[in-house]
Design an enzyme around this catalytic site. Structure first.
Site, PDB file in Angstrom:
ATOM      1  N   ARG A 171       0.857  -1.196   0.000  1.00  0.00           N
ATOM      2  CA  ARG A 171       0.000   0.000   0.000  1.00  0.00           C
ATOM      3  C   ARG A 171       0.889   1.242   0.000  1.00  0.00           C
ATOM      4  NH1 ARG A 171      -5.068   1.564   3.969  1.00  0.00           N
ATOM      5  NH2 ARG A 171      -3.632   1.118   5.671  1.00  0.00           N
ATOM      6  N   ASP A 451      -4.538   2.846  14.117  1.00  0.00           N
ATOM      7  CA  ASP A 451      -3.658   3.431  13.112  1.00  0.00           C
ATOM      8  C   ASP A 451      -4.166   4.827  12.787  1.00  0.00           C
ATOM      9  OD1 ASP A 451      -5.837   3.098  11.430  1.00  0.00           O
ATOM     10  OD2 ASP A 451      -4.871   1.622  10.125  1.00  0.00           O
TER      11      ASP A 451
END
Length: 538
Positions: A171, A451
């Site tokens: 990613r 996160d």
């Protein structure tokens, strides 16, 4: 590579300026050939990225004036026509459980060894984008692809790759994030292009020789034109590297509210490269708040009550499955953020039950796979999908039409705002932001893996609750800035007590509190917490 400015820790090649430190093991990654490839890529596409980001700001300004997202009338034919994406490469057909994590050396090894079908190496929400994290992450991937990666921790425990490992997907950073320590023609390069270019340039040949390929996750797209940009980037890279058409593959995270209305269009413009869409649920909740931050009638309740069974999230998940399967693409489920509670069997059982229930809903609805944040959840998630899948995925399952339209996708969830929920947002936002500033982008807090996306929810909810008088506590009445300041001070004091006034992270806690205070009290809603904090990291 020239080292004309070595005294200032700066190196240049073909109008490429590297301002970050270059360790000996990373020097080869920044070769003249790699930098020339990156520079050409940036010159070709960076102006388009700036234009697309301007379009985002203009679109948000319309939302702030009362417009709401909707399906685009000008692309109706694409939604109505019968077409399919390119066939999915055989190794990517079975992705029933994926694990995600940052790109530090130990995590790359553990992710690949986890037993999941896929490890997504995350340069974005799970990683602080410091120069050292980003360039060392590229070195870790380079070594992992060649099976020459190892690691020993401070106790002497050694980590090496197993014989059988998960597939590697990468990613990249979102289009909005710059890389300040790498410049082309005097301008900071888009972090997404740096992440893509280095991995693709160095690892494509080795991956393809192994029967895999340069496979990516694309985050935070807000419009099909942004997907079209990536299609052109992929085509450009394949031509420059003499790769066969379709060697590069991508899964797109549908994690913004505008993008859910354009899933057909996103698949269509990426149809030669795309293999699936993913429910990036936490960023999607943040995007709902962000999109409607100026709308007092769309205030969300406590984060803990906004789960995947509330109507607007249920509609989002089901529409993603319908759209993907109609077009021959995989529909990936969302993240289970729970982590095992090793010292409390009862709490651990409750956490696993939540994971099981969530994954059973995903598999039953038709998702082809799912995400977990911790290796301890893989057996639970794997067992659920093993019980449902007759083959590698559910692409052969009849597509259900649930009649999902704008009303269902924008349905406002019921629920209360509580003082406990307010305090949790302050605590999580403060603790995570401090960790992010210290270089850690993925942090366990209260047995959940937090996160950047979950910290953004905390920050955005606090802003929304404080700036709209319609937001009130279920018990206790008005939500005030004075109360926010009090709770922030209390949370900071508690964190400092645990850390020690002169502990290594004490300065990060104080800096995080100042940033959190400024962003929350500002009349202008900041687009991204991480973008505001970026200049504060080394």
């Amino acid at each position: 590579m020239s080292s004309a400015h070595a005294a200032e820790n700066t190196q240049s090649s073909a109008s490429v300026e590297i301002r970050g430190p270059i360790t000996p093991e990373c020097e080869a990654l920044l070769s003249s050939e790699a930098m020339d490839f990156l520079a050409e890529l940036v010159r070709a596409f960076s102006p388009r990225i700036r234009t697309l980001l301007d379009a985002r700001r203009a679109r948000q300004a319309r939302f702030d004036r009362g417009t709401v997202p909707d399906f685009l009338p000008e692309t109706r034919k694409i939604r109505q026509q019968d077409w399919q994406v390119a066939p999915i490469p055989e190794p990517l057909l079975d992705r029933r459980v994926e694990i995600t994590g940052p790109v530090d050396r130990k995590m790359v090894i553990n992710g690949l060894n986890s037993g999941a079908r896929v490890f997504m190496a995350d340069f974005e929400d799970a990683s602080t984008p410091s120069w050292s994290n980003m360039i060392q992450g590229q070195r870790n991937l380079y070594d992992a692809v060649r099976r020459q990666i190892d690691f020993s921790d401070e106790r002497g425990k050694a980590y090496r790759l197993n014989r059988d490992t998960a597939l590697l997907l990468v990613r990249v950073r979102g289009l909005h994030l710059p890389e300040k320590d790498l410049r082309v023609d005097g301008e900071a390069v888009p972090g997404a292009l740096m992440d893509f270019a280095l991995h693709c340039f160095h690892n494509s040949e080795a991956l393809l020789a192994q029967g895999a390929g340069p496979w990516f996750y694309l985050p935070k797209l807000e419009h099909w034109r942004e997907a079209a940009l990536w299609a052109e980037v992929f085509d450009w890279a394949e031509q420059r590297l003499s790769l066969e058409k379709g060697s590069i593959r991508a899964t797109v995270l549908i994690e913004t509210l505008p993008a859910v209305f354009q899933m057909d269009e996103i698949l269509h413009v990426l149809r030669d490269y795309v293999v699936g869409l993913n429910c990036g649920r936490w960023d999607y909740i943040f995007s709902y708040i962000k999109t409607f931050h100026a709308h007092p009638d769309r205030i969300l309740p406590d984060r803990e009550t906004v789960g995947m069974t509330v109507p607007f999230l249920r509609a989002y998940s089901r529409l993603l499955i319908e759209t993907c399967h109609r077009r021959g693409a995989l529909a990936m489920g969302g993240m289970a953020a729970q982590i095992p509670v090793r010292d409390d069997p009862e709490a651990n059982a409750a956490a696993l039950a939540k994971v099981r229930e969530d994954k059973e809903r995903e598999a039953r609805d038709g998702h082809d796979g799912t995400w977990v944040a911790h290796p301890g959840l893989i057996p639970e998630a794997m067992a659920v999908f093993d019980a449902v899948l007759a083959g590698p995925n559910q692409l052969d399952r009849a597509v259900q039409d649930h009649g999902i339209g704008r009303a269902e996708l924008l349905a406002h969830p019921e629920g209360a705002i509580t003082e406990a929920g307010f305090r949790r947002n302050v605590e999580v936002g403060l603790a995570y932001t401090a960790a992010w500033l210290s270089g850690r982008g993925c942090v366990p807090i209260h047995h959940l893996m937090e996160d950047a996306a979950t910290a953004e929810i905390a920050r955005a909810q606090l802003w929304q609750w404080l700036h709209h008088s319609d937001a009130r506590f279920e018990v206790g009445g008005a939500i005030t800035f004075a109360f926010f300041s009090q709770v922030l001070e209390e949370s900071l004091a508690a964190l400092l007590q645990g850390e020690g006034e002169d502990g290594p992270d004490a300065g990060h806690y104080r800096a995080a509190a100042r940033l959190f205070h400024r962003l929350t009290e500002s009349e202008q809603f900041a687009d991204f917490l991480t973008l505001e904090a970026y200049d504060s990291i080394a």
